[in-house]
Design a protein around this motif. Structure first.
Motif, PDB file in Angstrom:
ATOM      1  N   GLU A 183       0.831  -1.207   0.000  1.00  0.00           N
ATOM      2  CA  GLU A 183       0.000   0.000   0.000  1.00  0.00           C
ATOM      3  C   GLU A 183       0.863   1.254   0.000  1.00  0.00           C
ATOM      4  OE1 GLU A 183      -2.891  -0.116   3.192  1.00  0.00           O
ATOM      5  OE2 GLU A 183      -3.331  -2.225   2.745  1.00  0.00           O
ATOM      6  N   THR A 184       1.956   1.223   0.751  1.00  0.00           N
ATOM      7  CA  THR A 184       2.879   2.359   0.789  1.00  0.00           C
ATOM      8  C   THR A 184       3.467   2.589  -0.592  1.00  0.00           C
ATOM      9  OG1 THR A 184       3.426   1.866   3.092  1.00  0.00           O
ATOM     10  CG2 THR A 184       4.984   3.260   1.887  1.00  0.00           C
ATOM     11  N   TYR A 185       3.911   1.516  -1.212  1.00  0.00           N
ATOM     12  CA  TYR A 185       4.483   1.605  -2.556  1.00  0.00           C
ATOM     13  C   TYR A 185       3.470   2.208  -3.539  1.00  0.00           C
ATOM     14  CZ  TYR A 185       5.817   0.064  -7.212  1.00  0.00           C
ATOM     15  OH  TYR A 185       6.099   0.036  -8.551  1.00  0.00           O
ATOM     16  N   GLU A 186       2.261   1.670  -3.558  1.00  0.00           N
ATOM     17  CA  GLU A 186       1.244   2.147  -4.502  1.00  0.00           C
ATOM     18  C   GLU A 186       0.887   3.613  -4.248  1.00  0.00           C
ATOM     19  OE1 GLU A 186       0.128   0.807  -7.205  1.00  0.00           O
ATOM     20  OE2 GLU A 186       1.132  -1.112  -6.902  1.00  0.00           O
ATOM     21  N   TYR A 187       0.761   3.981  -2.983  1.00  0.00           N
ATOM     22  CA  TYR A 187       0.408   5.359  -2.640  1.00  0.00           C
ATOM     23  C   TYR A 187       1.483   6.335  -3.129  1.00  0.00           C
ATOM     24  CZ  TYR A 187      -0.702   9.536   0.002  1.00  0.00           C
ATOM     25  OH  TYR A 187      -1.001  10.841   0.354  1.00  0.00           O
ATOM     26  N   TYR A 188       2.746   6.043  -2.811  1.00  0.00           N
ATOM     27  CA  TYR A 188       3.817   6.977  -3.185  1.00  0.00           C
ATOM     28  C   TYR A 188       4.165   6.889  -4.667  1.00  0.00           C
ATOM     29  CZ  TYR A 188       4.017   8.535   1.536  1.00  0.00           C
ATOM     30  OH  TYR A 188       3.644   9.093   2.736  1.00  0.00           O
ATOM     31  N   LYS A 189       3.910   5.754  -5.281  1.00  0.00           N
ATOM     32  CA  LYS A 189       4.061   5.648  -6.728  1.00  0.00           C
ATOM     33  C   LYS A 189       3.083   6.593  -7.426  1.00  0.00           C
ATOM     34  CE  LYS A 189       3.460   2.310 -10.492  1.00  0.00           C
ATOM     35  NZ  LYS A 189       3.002   0.959 -10.833  1.00  0.00           N
ATOM     36  N   ASN A 190       1.828   6.559  -6.990  1.00  0.00           N
ATOM     37  CA  ASN A 190       0.815   7.440  -7.572  1.00  0.00           C
ATOM     38  C   ASN A 190       1.088   8.906  -7.233  1.00  0.00           C
ATOM     39  OD1 ASN A 190      -0.609   5.309  -8.698  1.00  0.00           O
ATOM     40  ND2 ASN A 190      -1.881   5.020  -6.887  1.00  0.00           N
ATOM     41  N   LEU A 191       1.513   9.172  -6.009  1.00  0.00           N
ATOM     42  CA  LEU A 191       1.805  10.540  -5.576  1.00  0.00           C
ATOM     43  C   LEU A 191       2.941  11.147  -6.406  1.00  0.00           C
ATOM     44  CD1 LEU A 191       1.063  12.681  -3.392  1.00  0.00           C
ATOM     45  CD2 LEU A 191       2.989  11.769  -2.073  1.00  0.00           C
ATOM     46  N   CYS A 192       3.929  10.320  -6.722  1.00  0.00           N
ATOM     47  CA  CYS A 192       5.101  10.796  -7.470  1.00  0.00           C
ATOM     48  C   CYS A 192       4.904  10.720  -8.978  1.00  0.00           C
ATOM     49  CB  CYS A 192       6.342  10.000  -7.054  1.00  0.00           C
ATOM     50  SG  CYS A 192       6.798  10.264  -5.332  1.00  0.00           S
ATOM     51  N   GLY A 193       3.709  10.296  -9.409  1.00  0.00           N
ATOM     52  CA  GLY A 193       3.404  10.262 -10.831  1.00  0.00           C
ATOM     53  C   GLY A 193       4.155   9.207 -11.596  1.00  0.00           C
ATOM     54  N   ARG A 194       4.370   8.078 -10.971  1.00  0.00           N
ATOM     55  CA  ARG A 194       5.105   6.971 -11.623  1.00  0.00           C
ATOM     56  C   ARG A 194       4.169   6.060 -12.349  1.00  0.00           C
ATOM     57  NH1 ARG A 194      10.618   7.517 -11.901  1.00  0.00           N
ATOM     58  NH2 ARG A 194      11.133   9.000 -10.342  1.00  0.00           N
TER      59      ARG A 194
END
Length: 194
Positions: A183-194
């Protein structure tokens, strides 16, 4: 607070293995340094760093027993990967053993291993400091994370979560991946526009 930190350091020096204590101090100073960069209270970050692994001296079975005795929720992944419980037990000790009333310090201790979506600044600092502190052995991607840490903290959290998942998957440890790390990975991936 300074006297409290000195006492805590003395206590942890006695209870943790020397290498774990060295890591703890490395995390505390790294967290304080990051706090200066990102505008978090330096003493608060140092204290959270000192406390992040306060339950690392406890065996896996003792961690589980402690959680059950103190009615601390244990998720399925924590039953199979009991070492993850050191974070929850450590957070419990922040409030109940060390009498630190700052709930964000306890939360930073609780999520320093797995991370979580939408972490506070202090949570991100402790999560990151634990990964990058100078005593950490060299692992793939560590140099990139250390380079990013003072540029973009959210990007840094994303890289740490990504590297952690890659490490677990490459060692065929998919069953040991905590859903919170995903969940952390997905959240920060989306936040960083990856």
């Amino acid at each position: 607070m300074e006297d409290n930190v000195r006492e805590l350091c003395a206590y942890l020096k006695k209870t943790l293995k020397p290498s774990r204590y060295e890591h703890t101090i490395g995390v505390a100073y790294t967290a304080a340094n990051m706090a200066m960069r990102y505008g978090e209270d330096v003493k608060r970050a140092f204290l959270a760093g000192v406390l992040h692994d306060n339950a690392k001296n406890v065996s896996d079975d003792e961690l589980l027993e402690f959680c059950e005795k103190n009615k601390i929720e244990v998720r399925e992944i924590e039953r199979t990967s009991k070492y993850l419980l050191h974070a929850k037990v450590g957070a419990y000790h922040v409030k109940n053993t060390f009498h630190i009333e700052d709930p964000e310090i306890a939360s930073a201790v609780c999520y320093h291993t797995t991370g979580k979506p939408n972490m506070t600044l202090l949570e991100k600092i402790i999560f990151t400091a634990d990964y990058i502190e100078p005593n950490r052995r060299e692992i793939p991607g560590l140099a990139e994370v250390r380079e990013m840490v003072y540029k973009d903290l959210d990007q840094t959290v994303y890289l740490i979560a990504k590297n952690t998942l890659h490490y677990l998957r490459s060692n065929k440890n998919d069953a040991n991946i905590d859903p919170l790390t995903l969940e952390t990975y997905e959240y920060y991936k989306n936040l960083c526009g990856r």
